[in-house]
Design a protein around this motif. Structure first.
Motif, PDB file in Angstrom:
ATOM      1  N   LYS A 360      57.136 -18.519  60.199  1.00 29.62           N
ATOM      2  CA  LYS A 360      56.307 -18.227  59.032  1.00 29.62           C
ATOM      3  C   LYS A 360      56.266 -19.436  58.113  1.00 29.62           C
ATOM      4  O   LYS A 360      57.074 -20.367  58.236  1.00 29.62           O
ATOM      5  N   ALA A 361      55.315 -19.415  57.198  1.00 29.50           N
ATOM      6  CA  ALA A 361      55.196 -20.518  56.251  1.00 29.50           C
ATOM      7  C   ALA A 361      56.356 -20.480  55.272  1.00 29.50           C
ATOM      8  O   ALA A 361      56.777 -19.417  54.812  1.00 29.50           O
ATOM      9  N   GLY A 362      56.873 -21.646  54.963  1.00 28.34           N
ATOM     10  CA  GLY A 362      57.945 -21.749  53.991  1.00 28.34           C
ATOM     11  C   GLY A 362      57.499 -22.564  52.803  1.00 28.34           C
ATOM     12  O   GLY A 362      56.337 -22.984  52.717  1.00 28.34           O
ATOM     13  N   PRO A 363      58.378 -22.819  51.871  1.00 27.18           N
ATOM     14  CA  PRO A 363      58.020 -23.642  50.716  1.00 27.18           C
ATOM     15  C   PRO A 363      57.727 -25.075  51.140  1.00 27.18           C
ATOM     16  O   PRO A 363      58.172 -25.531  52.191  1.00 27.18           O
ATOM     17  N   THR A 364      56.989 -25.781  50.311  1.00 29.66           N
ATOM     18  CA  THR A 364      56.645 -27.174  50.584  1.00 29.66           C
ATOM     19  C   THR A 364      57.541 -28.087  49.763  1.00 29.66           C
ATOM     20  O   THR A 364      57.652 -27.930  48.545  1.00 29.66           O
ATOM     21  N   TYR A 365      58.185 -29.027  50.434  1.00 31.99           N
ATOM     22  CA  TYR A 365      59.037 -29.972  49.721  1.00 31.99           C
ATOM     23  C   TYR A 365      58.190 -30.974  48.941  1.00 31.99           C
ATOM     24  O   TYR A 365      57.102 -31.373  49.374  1.00 31.99           O
TER      25      TYR A 365
END
Length: 465
Positions: A360-365
């Motif tokens: 799944k999509a996670g946060p973007t650094y």
């Protein structure tokens, strides 16, 4: 002649010579177990007993050693934005005498005033007197409640070795890692509603096709695996490492199997015989004391992790908190040296790996974070061709442990035959003059896997390729 034919002839000749030797043919000893391979690009450093002379650690990997009951300090300069992880791996040589629970390695991070930034992390041995690599990380976390250790400035990594007076006095080689995690863009995720720790463990994979893999000696040469069933060999007193890519939303269902004993009449009970431990991409412990007993009827060490979630770091259980970022996860499999009574020539090891859950999509650094995002740079998870083709020679090596003379004699006999064939071929018009050359794999049947990590002290990541 094809490479597989060369390998088969060499293996047959060597096994024939091994069979002729009397006594304890093929019995493994500590001298036969490979030692932990440090990263080839790691920077040597010498920690000091106090903060006043502590050397500066930079991002990447470093090597040092630590004596029994010694404490070492290292200085780091941190910004106010990035979370940082300082790992330490202690790798006493195979055969080193260690005391279970008493020999211990501890790492922590403290500020210039001596305040500990997060809970210190401590690891000890869990396989009786068998020495194997142990380690963990300490962190300076940005985010969450509190203000301590959030400011930019000088901090100190403190590594301590505690030892029993009856354990081996030799210094332990250690490998220190310094990894940075940039902040995320937008709203910081919170802890998930459940960390998965109470989820029922699913059945292990039961694929009939066992794919060959060669485990490494440590993090730097770990063998690559993915979902499937894998086969390897392991010696008593040996530890093998494997790596598997896991991303946001996924979790690991793992099993390491030992077979029934092939040696009849052995009834010895071996406590903590087989260990399956798991580390995250920054070399932090997910699980480190997962050992099972063995008494001849087979054994399975199992582990079912929480799903990877950024918010896990704000959770409660330590095993779930370690599943905080995507990347390469490392599996450490150890066979207790006392298992030699069952497996004097080494044991077949089956590794069942199941990467469960949809990605799944996670946060973007907000900055570069290759260690926590680039899990599969070359797009393939099949074992290297050299690994797959080395299976026959690995059987020879395990079957002839401690009998190097027999192996060399067997290979020498093959070489003599090959040279005679080459001489005969030279008299035949159009015949190849290379018929007598021994292939590289046969010349060096126990050659370790070449280091795959790029050079330079700044490189801190999984083997490439």
């Amino acid at each position: 002649m094809r490479r597989g034919t060369h390998t088969g002839i060499a293996a047959t000749a060597a096994l024939a010579m091994v069979a002729l030797l009397p006594g304890t043919v093929g019995v493994a000893s500590a001298d036969d177990v490979p030692a932990y391979e440090m990263a080839p690009g790691a920077t040597p450093i010498t920690g000091k007993p106090g903060t006043d002379e502590a050397p500066r650690l930079e991002p990447g990997l470093h090597t040092d050693h630590i004596e029994r009951n010694e404490k070492k300090f290292y200085e780091v300069k941190l910004d106010a934005k990035s979370s940082t992880y300082f790992s330490v791996v202690a790798a006493p040589r195979p055969g080193t005498k260690v005391e279970q629970y008493k020999d211990r390695l501890t790492v922590k991070v403290q500020d210039a005033s001596g305040n500990t930034c997060s809970a210190e992390r401590s690891q000890s041995f869990h396989a009786g007197g068998t020495a194997y690599p142990i380690g963990d990380y300490a962190s300076r976390d940005i985010g969450g409640a509190g203000t301590q250790c959030k400011a930019a400035g000088l901090y100190y990594v403190v590594v301590t070795r505690e030892g029993s007076p009856t354990s081996g006095p030799a210094a332990w080689p250690i490998e220190l890692g310094y990894a940075q995690e940039p902040p995320v863009k937008g709203t910081v995720p919170t802890a998930p509603g459940t960390d998965g720790s109470r989820t029922t463990t699913p059945a292990p994979r039961d694929d009939t096709d066992k794919r060959p893999v060669r485990g490494g000696t440590g993090f730097n040469d770990a063998g690559r695996v993915d979902t499937g069933v894998w086969r390897d060999r392991i010696m008593p007193g040996e530890t093998r490492f494997y790596r598997v890519p896991v991303t946001w939303g996924q979790r690991l269902n793992l099993t390491a199997d030992l077979p029934n004993a092939a040696k009849p009449g052995t009834t010895r009970f071996v406590a903590d015989a087989l260990g399956l431990n798991v580390f995250n991409p920054a070399r932090g412990v997910v699980i480190s004391d997962n050992f099972v007993m063995y008494e001849g009827q087979g054994a399975q060490a199992k582990e079912f992790t929480a799903p990877v979630d950024y918010g896990n770091r704000f959770g409660i259980t330590e095993s779930a908190k370690a599943m905080r970022f995507p990347g390469w996860y490392y599996l450490e499999v150890t066979l207790n040296a006392e298992a030699r009574s069952y497996f004097p020539k080494g044991a077949d090891l089956t590794l069942r790996v199941d990467v469960k859950g949809a990605a799944k999509a996670g946060p973007t650094y907000a900055g570069p974070a290759p260690r926590f995002t680039d899990t599969d740079p070359d797009g393939g998870m099949a074992p290297d061709s050299q690994e797959a083709e080395s299976g026959t020679l690995r059987v020879v090596a395990y079957g002839g442990i401690g009998t190097g003379v027999a192996l060399l004699t067997g290979l020498g006999a093959w070489t003599l035959v090959a040279r005679r064939k080459a001489a005969g071929a030279a008299a035949v018009p159009g015949a190849s003059g290379a018929a007598g050359r021994l292939p590289y794999e046969a010349q060096q049947p126990t050659q370790p896997r070449p280091p795959q990590q790029g050079g330079g002290g700044q490189q801190f990541g999984p083997p490439q390729g």
